[in-house]
Design a protein around this motif. Structure first.
Motif, PDB file in Angstrom:
ATOM      1  N   ALA A  96      40.560  41.415  43.513  1.00  0.00           N
ATOM      2  CA  ALA A  96      41.726  40.732  42.933  1.00  0.00           C
ATOM      3  C   ALA A  96      41.697  40.951  41.423  1.00  0.00           C
ATOM      4  O   ALA A  96      40.750  40.529  40.753  1.00  0.00           O
ATOM      5  N   ALA A  97      42.728  41.599  40.914  1.00  0.00           N
ATOM      6  CA  ALA A  97      42.754  41.901  39.483  1.00  0.00           C
ATOM      7  C   ALA A  97      42.733  40.617  38.654  1.00  0.00           C
ATOM      8  O   ALA A  97      42.021  40.525  37.658  1.00  0.00           O
ATOM      9  N   GLU A  98      43.534  39.629  39.064  1.00  0.00           N
ATOM     10  CA  GLU A  98      43.604  38.350  38.351  1.00  0.00           C
ATOM     11  C   GLU A  98      43.411  37.234  39.378  1.00  0.00           C
ATOM     12  O   GLU A  98      44.351  36.817  40.043  1.00  0.00           O
ATOM     13  N   ILE A  99      42.207  36.769  39.515  1.00  0.00           N
ATOM     14  CA  ILE A  99      41.864  35.872  40.618  1.00  0.00           C
ATOM     15  C   ILE A  99      42.584  34.528  40.525  1.00  0.00           C
ATOM     16  O   ILE A  99      43.070  33.993  41.529  1.00  0.00           O
ATOM     17  N   VAL A 100      42.673  33.945  39.321  1.00  0.00           N
ATOM     18  CA  VAL A 100      43.343  32.643  39.188  1.00  0.00           C
ATOM     19  C   VAL A 100      44.842  32.799  39.417  1.00  0.00           C
ATOM     20  O   VAL A 100      45.459  32.018  40.158  1.00  0.00           O
ATOM     21  N   ASN A 101      45.442  33.801  38.780  1.00  0.00           N
ATOM     22  CA  ASN A 101      46.868  34.034  38.967  1.00  0.00           C
ATOM     23  C   ASN A 101      47.212  34.370  40.412  1.00  0.00           C
ATOM     24  O   ASN A 101      48.325  34.115  40.869  1.00  0.00           O
ATOM     25  N   THR A 102      46.267  34.943  41.127  1.00  0.00           N
ATOM     26  CA  THR A 102      46.482  35.252  42.543  1.00  0.00           C
ATOM     27  C   THR A 102      46.435  33.979  43.384  1.00  0.00           C
ATOM     28  O   THR A 102      47.370  33.676  44.136  1.00  0.00           O
ATOM     29  N   LEU A 121      32.383  30.021  32.937  1.00  0.00           N
ATOM     30  CA  LEU A 121      32.970  29.679  34.234  1.00  0.00           C
ATOM     31  C   LEU A 121      32.254  28.467  34.825  1.00  0.00           C
ATOM     32  O   LEU A 121      31.055  28.296  34.615  1.00  0.00           O
ATOM     33  N   PRO A 122      32.929  27.580  35.566  1.00  0.00           N
ATOM     34  CA  PRO A 122      34.338  27.686  35.969  1.00  0.00           C
ATOM     35  C   PRO A 122      35.315  27.055  34.976  1.00  0.00           C
ATOM     36  O   PRO A 122      36.509  27.063  35.206  1.00  0.00           O
ATOM     37  N   TRP A 123      34.817  26.497  33.859  1.00  0.00           N
ATOM     38  CA  TRP A 123      35.669  25.709  32.971  1.00  0.00           C
ATOM     39  C   TRP A 123      36.738  26.546  32.274  1.00  0.00           C
ATOM     40  O   TRP A 123      37.816  26.050  31.952  1.00  0.00           O
ATOM     41  N   GLY A 124      36.449  27.807  32.052  1.00  0.00           N
ATOM     42  CA  GLY A 124      37.439  28.669  31.418  1.00  0.00           C
ATOM     43  C   GLY A 124      38.714  28.810  32.225  1.00  0.00           C
ATOM     44  O   GLY A 124      39.781  29.127  31.679  1.00  0.00           O
ATOM     45  N   ILE A 125      38.628  28.553  33.531  1.00  0.00           N
ATOM     46  CA  ILE A 125      39.809  28.642  34.401  1.00  0.00           C
ATOM     47  C   ILE A 125      40.902  27.678  33.951  1.00  0.00           C
ATOM     48  O   ILE A 125      42.101  27.956  34.109  1.00  0.00           O
ATOM     49  N   ILE A 126      40.488  26.542  33.376  1.00  0.00           N
ATOM     50  CA  ILE A 126      41.462  25.531  32.933  1.00  0.00           C
ATOM     51  C   ILE A 126      42.426  26.116  31.901  1.00  0.00           C
ATOM     52  O   ILE A 126      43.576  25.684  31.798  1.00  0.00           O
ATOM     53  N   LEU A 127      41.994  27.109  31.150  1.00  0.00           N
ATOM     54  CA  LEU A 127      42.810  27.698  30.090  1.00  0.00           C
ATOM     55  C   LEU A 127      43.619  28.907  30.561  1.00  0.00           C
ATOM     56  O   LEU A 127      44.172  29.633  29.731  1.00  0.00           O
ATOM     57  N   GLU A 128      43.716  29.098  31.873  1.00  0.00           N
ATOM     58  CA  GLU A 128      44.536  30.188  32.411  1.00  0.00           C
ATOM     59  C   GLU A 128      45.985  29.700  32.516  1.00  0.00           C
ATOM     60  O   GLU A 128      46.421  29.126  33.522  1.00  0.00           O
ATOM     61  N   GLY A 129      46.756  29.927  31.459  1.00  0.00           N
ATOM     62  CA  GLY A 129      48.109  29.360  31.380  1.00  0.00           C
ATOM     63  C   GLY A 129      49.065  29.871  32.419  1.00  0.00           C
ATOM     64  O   GLY A 129      49.931  29.125  32.903  1.00  0.00           O
ATOM     65  N   HIS A 130      48.954  31.146  32.814  1.00  0.00           N
ATOM     66  CA  HIS A 130      49.894  31.663  33.812  1.00  0.00           C
ATOM     67  C   HIS A 130      49.624  31.054  35.186  1.00  0.00           C
ATOM     68  O   HIS A 130      50.546  30.880  35.991  1.00  0.00           O
ATOM     69  N   GLY A 131      48.374  30.707  35.428  1.00  0.00           N
ATOM     70  CA  GLY A 131      48.056  30.000  36.669  1.00  0.00           C
ATOM     71  C   GLY A 131      48.723  28.639  36.712  1.00  0.00           C
ATOM     72  O   GLY A 131      49.244  28.214  37.746  1.00  0.00           O
ATOM     73  N   TRP A 132      48.723  27.932  35.563  1.00  0.00           N
ATOM     74  CA  TRP A 132      49.425  26.651  35.490  1.00  0.00           C
ATOM     75  C   TRP A 132      50.930  26.834  35.692  1.00  0.00           C
ATOM     76  O   TRP A 132      51.595  25.987  36.285  1.00  0.00           O
TER      77      TRP A 132
END
Length: 325
Positions: free
Chosen positions: A38-44, A252-263
């Motif tokens: 998965a290129a972008e795991i959170v966005n996926t 990780l995993p805290w950096g996931i919180i800053l994935e704006g496109h996922g939000w």
């Protein structure tokens, strides 16, 4: 010594299974840092919000007999989530088209549902032909330009027109219709109304006022959630380099919180769901079926549903959105 949350560092990027990237746009989430598949795991994975809510909406439409156009809309909503899942997993141009064009097609469908209500068959046919032509034009021109800004502008305009028309119908068609029905009832029964009938009339007035106020709460809540997602996504675009630095500092995993496109995926998925529920409730009320259906919304933290009234017995709602019957 400062307390630090337990975390692990971002690994160097994997050799991506879907490499190379062929999409015309890439997002702020770093590519292939978690898995080669998965290129972008959170966005996926955040697109699963669309999939879950789509199945919830489809089941609700089938179970409670909502208009077919909303069942089709939820299928389109499912395709949007699935297309976005595939796009962010692969970052391939064909998957980008599946993602972005499904957004256009589903919004065109909802515009048809909004503008064709109570119109003649000829008007509906002409409108359908115009929207299909528009969708084809957007598809071909976008493929020619390959400029995501064009898609975003087209989607934004279609969504704004749809919302404006729905709000207009709610205020200038539904509100006068509810008021007229009550006035006609009083006019024909003014002299013969018993005390019980007067009480029923007052209860209907109160119910109609609640219907409209709750509709406004519903759409404002959904729109606020949607726009919050859009705002976070814009922050993601503007401050991408800073966010990437902060993510790596957090680990990780805290950096996931800053994935704006996922939000953006999570919040716009919920906001779009609210719009569809609002559309279903508005259509039933325009059809004079508000006694047959109930808006069930147990709390501000829960997701609303429109159900047949016999299914809603025993559900208690808070003051902000009492069950309307």
């Amino acid at each position: 010594m400062m307390f630090q949350l337990p975390s692990w560092s971002y690994d160097p990027p994997y050799s991506g299974y879907w490499h190379p990237v062929t999409s015309t746009i890439n997002w702020c989430e770093e590519d292939y840092y978690a898995t080669p598949y998965a290129a972008e795991i959170v966005n996926t994975l955040t697109n699963l919000m669309f999939v879950i809510l789509a199945f919830k909406g489809i089941r609700n439409c089938r179970r409670h007999g909502h208009d077919t156009v909303f069942l089709v809309a939820f299928v389109g909503y499912l395709l949007v989530g699935t297309g976005s899942f595939l796009f962010h997993a692969t970052l391939k141009y064909p998957m980008q088209l599946v993602d972005e064009l499904n957004m256009i097609y589903t919004t065109c469908l909802m515009n048809y549902a909004t503008f064709s209500y109570s119109k003649s068959r000829q008007y509906g046919f002409t409108l359908a032909l115009a929207l299909v032509s528009l969708a084809i034009f957007i598809t071909l021109y976008y493929h020619y330009l390959q400029d995501p800004a064009f898609h975003q502008a087209a989607y934004g305009i279609l969504t704004a027109v749809m919302l404006a028309r729905s709000m207009y119908v709610m205020e200038f068609s539904l509100r006068p219709s509810l008021r007229k029905n009550e006035e006609n009832f009083r006019l024909h029964h003014k002299k013969s109304m018993t005390a019980d009938q007067k009480e029923v009339s007052r209860a209907d007035d109160l119910r109609n006022a609640k219907i409209l106020s709750t509709m406004w709460i519903l759409i404002i809540t959904g729109l606020s959630i949607f726009l919050s997602g859009f705002g976070i996504w814009q922050i993601d675009n503007i401050f991408c380099s800073n966010l990437r630095h902060w993510r790596r500092e957090l680990g990780l995993p805290w950096g996931i919180i800053l994935e704006g496109h996922g939000w953006w995926h999570l919040l716009t998925g919920i906001g779009a769901y609210y719009y569809l529920i609002w559309g279903i409730w508005l259509r039933h009320c325009l059809n004079g079926r508000q006694d047959e259906y109930s808006l069930v919304w147990p709390s501000i933290l829960s997701l609303p549903e429109i159900v047949r009234s016999e299914y809603s017995h025993g559900i208690v709602e808070p003051n902000f959105a009492r069950k309307i019957r």
